[in-house]
Design an enzyme around this catalytic site. Structure first.
Site, PDB file in Angstrom:
ATOM      1  CG  ASN A  90      -4.307  24.798 -24.660  1.00  0.00           C
ATOM      2  OD1 ASN A  90      -4.459  23.584 -24.797  1.00  0.00           O
ATOM      3  ND2 ASN A  90      -3.496  25.517 -25.423  1.00  0.00           N
ATOM      4  CE1 TYR A 157       2.208  17.365 -20.429  1.00  0.00           C
ATOM      5  CE2 TYR A 157       1.190  15.186 -20.383  1.00  0.00           C
ATOM      6  CZ  TYR A 157       1.278  16.463 -20.937  1.00  0.00           C
ATOM      7  OH  TYR A 157       0.438  16.822 -21.961  1.00  0.00           O
ATOM      8  CE  LYS A 161      -1.168  18.612 -19.453  1.00  0.00           C
ATOM      9  NZ  LYS A 161      -1.729  19.911 -19.866  1.00  0.00           N
ATOM     10  CB  THR A 192       1.062  20.461 -31.286  1.00  0.00           C
ATOM     11  OG1 THR A 192       1.518  19.627 -30.209  1.00  0.00           O
ATOM     12  CG2 THR A 192      -0.444  20.298 -31.443  1.00  0.00           C
TER      13      THR A 192
HETATM   14  P1  NAP Z   1       2.490  23.394 -28.007  1.00  0.00           P
HETATM   15  O1  NAP Z   1       2.241  23.684 -29.437  1.00  0.00           O
HETATM   16  O2  NAP Z   1       3.890  23.171 -27.538  1.00  0.00           O
HETATM   17  O3  NAP Z   1       1.806  24.547 -27.149  1.00  0.00           O
HETATM   18  C1  NAP Z   1       2.099  24.789 -25.812  1.00  0.00           C
HETATM   19  C2  NAP Z   1       1.658  26.193 -25.504  1.00  0.00           C
HETATM   20  O4  NAP Z   1       1.842  26.456 -24.111  1.00  0.00           O
HETATM   21  C3  NAP Z   1       2.458  27.229 -26.278  1.00  0.00           C
HETATM   22  O5  NAP Z   1       1.617  28.238 -26.747  1.00  0.00           O
HETATM   23  C4  NAP Z   1       3.412  27.766 -25.217  1.00  0.00           C
HETATM   24  O6  NAP Z   1       3.722  29.129 -25.504  1.00  0.00           O
HETATM   25  C5  NAP Z   1       2.557  27.676 -23.966  1.00  0.00           C
HETATM   26  N1  NAP Z   1       3.378  27.688 -22.767  1.00  0.00           N
HETATM   27  C6  NAP Z   1       4.220  26.724 -22.324  1.00  0.00           C
HETATM   28  N2  NAP Z   1       4.869  27.133 -21.216  1.00  0.00           N
HETATM   29  C7  NAP Z   1       4.424  28.401 -20.969  1.00  0.00           C
HETATM   30  C8  NAP Z   1       4.729  29.373 -19.981  1.00  0.00           C
HETATM   31  N3  NAP Z   1       5.628  29.138 -18.992  1.00  0.00           N
HETATM   32  N4  NAP Z   1       4.104  30.579 -20.035  1.00  0.00           N
HETATM   33  C9  NAP Z   1       3.200  30.845 -21.008  1.00  0.00           C
HETATM   34  N5  NAP Z   1       2.855  29.938 -21.965  1.00  0.00           N
HETATM   35  C10 NAP Z   1       3.474  28.751 -21.950  1.00  0.00           C
HETATM   36  O7  NAP Z   1       1.718  22.071 -27.565  1.00  0.00           O
HETATM   37  P2  NAP Z   1       0.186  21.631 -27.681  1.00  0.00           P
HETATM   38  O8  NAP Z   1       0.219  20.202 -28.056  1.00  0.00           O
HETATM   39  O9  NAP Z   1      -0.634  22.577 -28.459  1.00  0.00           O
HETATM   40  O10 NAP Z   1      -0.210  21.697 -26.130  1.00  0.00           O
HETATM   41  C11 NAP Z   1      -1.378  22.364 -25.644  1.00  0.00           C
HETATM   42  C12 NAP Z   1      -1.883  21.614 -24.424  1.00  0.00           C
HETATM   43  O11 NAP Z   1      -2.311  20.308 -24.829  1.00  0.00           O
HETATM   44  C13 NAP Z   1      -0.825  21.394 -23.337  1.00  0.00           C
HETATM   45  O12 NAP Z   1      -1.400  21.638 -22.069  1.00  0.00           O
HETATM   46  C14 NAP Z   1      -0.478  19.922 -23.475  1.00  0.00           C
HETATM   47  O13 NAP Z   1      -0.011  19.379 -22.267  1.00  0.00           O
HETATM   48  C15 NAP Z   1      -1.802  19.352 -23.926  1.00  0.00           C
HETATM   49  N6  NAP Z   1      -1.736  18.051 -24.603  1.00  0.00           N
HETATM   50  C16 NAP Z   1      -0.966  17.907 -25.719  1.00  0.00           C
HETATM   51  C17 NAP Z   1      -0.904  16.662 -26.346  1.00  0.00           C
HETATM   52  C18 NAP Z   1      -0.045  16.439 -27.582  1.00  0.00           C
HETATM   53  O14 NAP Z   1       0.170  15.277 -27.981  1.00  0.00           O
HETATM   54  N7  NAP Z   1       0.417  17.469 -28.259  1.00  0.00           N
HETATM   55  C19 NAP Z   1      -1.646  15.567 -25.835  1.00  0.00           C
HETATM   56  C20 NAP Z   1      -2.430  15.768 -24.696  1.00  0.00           C
HETATM   57  C21 NAP Z   1      -2.475  17.010 -24.081  1.00  0.00           C
HETATM   58  P3  NAP Z   1       5.160  29.830 -25.386  1.00  0.00           P
HETATM   59  O15 NAP Z   1       6.202  28.780 -25.621  1.00  0.00           O
HETATM   60  O16 NAP Z   1       5.112  30.878 -26.466  1.00  0.00           O
HETATM   61  O17 NAP Z   1       5.190  30.406 -24.022  1.00  0.00           O
END
Ligand code: NAP
Length: 254
Positions: A90, A157, A161, A192
């Site tokens: 994720n 991005y 995906k 988030t």
């Molecule tokens: P978030 O709160 O920013 O979480 C992102 C997570 O990924 C964090 O735990 C971050 O941890 C980790 N991460 C990022 N880069 C990393 C790295 N280099 N190494 C290890 N961990 C890493 O955002 P979220 O919305 O929950 O996103 C979760 C997933 O949902 C993502 O894949 C995102 O693309 C997808 N998504 C989000 C949305 C939205 O609107 N929020 C919509 C569609 C899909 P650290 O920073 O602690 O490393």
């Protein structure tokens, strides 16, 4: 009895947002959970929260772009919890927003490394451990971006995906006969840190909310419920699928 009793799960991107809530939900449903991200303090807080509720979790901090982390997580799952049943791949980043002709090759590569290659590294070690248990469930967090909507400024991005969906489909057919299920989860705009960064003014947030049929962003707990479905035996005949949990952003024209 929980929906994931006696299961062992890896959750990446667990330090905030969707991953954080999903790790808590998996643990509440009885899974032993390995959580990872770079931010150690946030992972420790998550483990403490899970343990306070009577669950079991281990944190291993690291960078998801590091293949050694993928291997170490699986070794930890097998060594400490006896095996691996579920992997929620994720972790992700939005990266820099630029039109395609302005994306530097460094930015392109960094985003692909974080969002796509990381999932390949994960799957490479997760699949054999799951086969050793007689099967398992891999879940990849994709997005409506790159699948049902083109969003300006998100070329790398979107490619990452969409790439996850291709990888997931091949895993589903290569290892289905050995009990492996692989599916993609396509969240809509979610409240988030990432979702708030993408819509960081009241006007931008109102615009993004309005794109959804439900006229709001998802709570990360709602996306966690979709991940639980794919992780659990409730989805035992579901593989190679894109589970859209996007508040209707893909079909909305209002
Ligand atoms: P978030 O709160 O920013 O979480 C992102 C997570 O990924 C964090 O735990 C971050 O941890 C980790 N991460 C990022 N880069 C990393 C790295 N280099 N190494 C290890 N961990 C890493 O955002 P979220 O919305 O929950 O996103 C979760 C997933 O949902 C993502 O894949 C995102 O693309 C997808 N998504 C989000 C949305 C939205 O609107 N929020 C919509 C569609 C899909 P650290 O920073 O602690 O490393």
């Amino acid at each position: 009895m929980g929906q994931l009793t006696a299961k062992v799960a890896i959750v990446t991107g667990a330090s905030s947002g969707i991953g954080y809530e999903t790790a808590k939900l998996f643990a509440r449903e009885g899974a032993k959970v390995l959580v990872t991200a770079r931010r150690h303090a946030e992972l420790q807080a998550l483990v403490a929260e899970i343990e306070e509720c009577g669950g079991e979790a281990i944190a291993l901090a690291g960078d998801i772009r590091d293949e050694a982390l993928a291997r170490a997580l699986v070794e930890l799952a097998v060594g400490r919890f006896g095996g691996l049943d579920i992997a929620f791949n994720n972790a992700g980043t939005l990266g820099n927003s630029s039109a395609v002709t302005d994306i530097s090759s460094e930015d392109w590569q960094a985003l692909l490394d974080t969002n796509l290659t990381s999932a390949f590294f994960g799957a490479k070690y997760q699949i054999p451990a799951m086969i050793a248990r007689g099967g398992g469930s891999l879940i990849f967090t994709s997005s409506f971006v790159g699948r049902t909507l083109g969003f300006p400024g998100m070329g790398a991005y979107a490619a990452s995906k969409a790439g996850l969906i291709g990888l997931m489909q091949v895993i589903a057919v290569e290892y289905g006969a050995q009990g492996i299920r692989a599916n993609a989860l396509l969240p809509g705009g979610s409240d988030t840190p990432m979702g708030r960064a993408a819509a960081n003014t009241p006007e931008a947030r109102a615009f993004v909310e309005g794109l959804h049929a439900l006229k709001r962003l998802a709570r990360p707990e709602e996306i966690a419920q979709a991940a639980l479905y794919l992780a659990s035996d409730a989805s035992s005949f579901t593989t190679g699928a894109n589970l859209i949990s996007d508040g209707g952003i893909s079909i909305n024209r209002t």
